[in-house]
Design an enzyme around this catalytic site. Sequence first.
Site, PDB file in Angstrom:
ATOM      1  N   SER A  17       0.944  -1.134  -0.183  1.00 53.23           N
ATOM      2  CA  SER A  17      -0.085  -0.109  -0.248  1.00 53.23           C
ATOM      3  C   SER A  17       1.107   1.190   0.007  1.00 53.23           C
ATOM      4  CB  SER A  17      -0.839  -0.060   1.203  1.00 53.23           C
ATOM      5  OG  SER A  17      -1.822   0.634   1.108  1.00 53.23           O
ATOM      6  N   LEU A 103      -2.590  -3.477  -5.164  1.00 52.22           N
ATOM      7  CA  LEU A 103      -2.990  -2.079  -4.669  1.00 52.22           C
ATOM      8  C   LEU A 103      -4.139  -2.452  -3.535  1.00 52.22           C
ATOM      9  CD1 LEU A 103      -3.307  -0.032  -7.737  1.00 52.22           C
ATOM     10  CD2 LEU A 103      -1.489   0.253  -6.165  1.00 52.22           C
ATOM     11  N   ASP A 104      -3.984  -1.578  -2.428  1.00 49.17           N
ATOM     12  CA  ASP A 104      -5.176  -1.849  -1.631  1.00 49.17           C
ATOM     13  C   ASP A 104      -6.449  -1.817  -2.211  1.00 49.17           C
ATOM     14  OD1 ASP A 104      -3.368  -1.809   0.593  1.00 49.17           O
ATOM     15  OD2 ASP A 104      -3.645   0.041   1.212  1.00 49.17           O
ATOM     16  N   MET A 105      -7.561  -2.154  -1.806  1.00 51.03           N
ATOM     17  CA  MET A 105      -8.998  -2.142  -2.352  1.00 51.03           C
ATOM     18  C   MET A 105      -9.337  -0.472  -2.563  1.00 51.03           C
ATOM     19  SD  MET A 105     -12.594  -3.672  -0.713  1.00 51.03           S
ATOM     20  CE  MET A 105     -12.678  -2.005   0.438  1.00 51.03           C
TER      21      MET A 105
END
Length: 256
Positions: A17, A103-105
């Site tokens: 992230s 990638l982070d949500m």
Amino acid sequence: MPARPPAPPAAPADAPSDAPGPDGARSAGAAGSAAGASAPVPPLRYAPPQEPWLPVLLADDDALAVDKPAGLLTVPGRTPDLADCAEARARRLFPGALIVHRLDMDTSGALLMARNRRAQRILSLQFERRHVRKAYIARVRGQVADEAGEIDLPLICDWPNRPRQMVDHARGKPALTRWRVLAREDGATRLLLEPLTGRSHQLRVHMLAIGHPILGDRLYGGPEPGAERLQLHAWRLDFRHPRDGAHVRVEAPCPF
């Protein structure tokens, strides 16, 4: 347009992230483990956006780059209701597409994938060896004091509050972020963030630690007026093409 690198093999890597910080160069102390919030993690109601579905930034026989929308998982979760993700959507467009990093949500932007196992090994190794240059755009709360700097704060999982991470000077893994002011707004600062390491939630925790949480961050900052989503976007990736080592740059337009 595309580019390409030579390569040795490696397995798919990653799960970062991001997040750098403002205020001074290499800030380190004050915010310590306070960066791992103690409030319960908000429940997840997964409703991934259907528009945009998955814009394609680059596609050839070896590499694929897409613009992941905020709110869409990179890979599927453990239950059927979490099956919709960037990986599944990419495979509908390009059968056999393979994950290279994540990638982070809640983060939008440039996500690099591979079209075959050889390319996946080469690209994964570039991430593992930190040869890929990543640049993010973020809007953070408040006015950052300086115009540029670095944040050098070690991070570790805040286990009782996972998936949250926190600063821990005794046990944390090194994490370094460079930042630069792009614009100043009323009550907020727009930053360019360059994570030099790839720790989970690095950018989000680093910004929180220096007192400027990223706007719209449900895990670390709470709700913000005018920021319905996390104001963090993976804007640019620089890498070497897995076919011939040529330099490639992909950019995803910032949606906020």
